[in-house]
Scaffold this motif. Sequence first.
Motif, short mmCIF file in Angstrom:
data_model
loop_
_atom_site.label_atom_id
_atom_site.label_comp_id
_atom_site.label_asym_id
_atom_site.label_seq_id
_atom_site.Cartn_x
_atom_site.Cartn_y
_atom_site.Cartn_z
N GLU A 108 -42.19 24.15 36.46
CA GLU A 108 -41.45 23.30 37.48
C GLU A 108 -39.79 23.55 37.01
OE1 GLU A 108 -42.56 19.34 38.41
OE2 GLU A 108 -44.50 19.99 38.60
N ARG A 109 -39.79 23.20 35.82
CA ARG A 109 -38.31 23.25 35.27
C ARG A 109 -37.66 24.57 35.51
NH1 ARG A 109 -37.29 20.28 29.69
NH2 ARG A 109 -35.20 21.11 30.27
N ALA A 110 -38.38 25.60 35.16
CA ALA A 110 -37.83 26.87 35.23
C ALA A 110 -37.88 27.10 36.67
CB ALA A 110 -39.02 27.91 34.67
N PHE A 111 -38.67 26.75 37.55
CA PHE A 111 -38.25 27.08 38.81
C PHE A 111 -37.01 26.33 39.43
CE2 PHE A 111 -38.76 25.13 43.21
CZ PHE A 111 -38.71 26.23 44.22
N GLU A 112 -36.94 25.21 39.16
CA GLU A 112 -35.71 24.41 39.41
C GLU A 112 -34.51 24.97 38.99
OE1 GLU A 112 -36.77 20.74 38.12
OE2 GLU A 112 -38.12 20.29 39.88
N ALA A 113 -34.46 25.82 37.64
CA ALA A 113 -33.35 26.12 37.06
C ALA A 113 -32.95 27.63 37.36
CB ALA A 113 -33.32 25.89 35.52
#
Length: 202
Positions: free
Chosen positions: A145-150
């Motif tokens: 999720e964090r990779a997607f958001e970044a």
Amino acid sequence: MKLHPDCKKYDFHCDYFEGRVTPAWESIRDMSNLHLYNSGGECNCFISTADLILRHIQNKLQGNLIQQNVRKCFDTIVNGTHVDAHWLGPKKEFLNNIAPNKDISADVRPRIKHPVFVVAWQNPTSRSSEKDAFEWSPVYSKTMERAFEANGCVRFWDPKNGPHFIKEDEDIVIVANEQAKTMVESIRSVFPRIKVDDRLKQ
């Protein structure tokens, strides 16, 4: 891109790959709008959608893999939207473009999308199934999720090849479990300024 030159300025999101240099790679390697994602099918919505479309075709296809039959796979779900399918082989030109022409590895590192979320995870047992179980864990899901958001990607730490892919001032180490402490120390010995986040660890 030869078939659709009007698309050359689009952003191209591709799953990470490795291999020998080919004419096709030599023609696209310097494109600033080409981005490669480690674990792209899990942290990039475009690559994930492509994977889902391919799975849908695999499940629905009847008959040979030809344009007409591929289009039929979408008859009931596209509400009249035009679906096109392009066959990129077995013409000699296409095969020649994807066949290695140099006995050296393609340097894909400049095209990798950063930030890379580097997962520091140490197998707590010797069972290979542990990694499969970890990939269903909240830690793994939150990292994706964090990779997607970044608009970045995710890569498990690999001491042999990992250092070649790191940008110290952009990437983040995600500490996945207590057993990975020595792994994190090893990463920091090479990249002392890299950010380390241990808030998700199990």
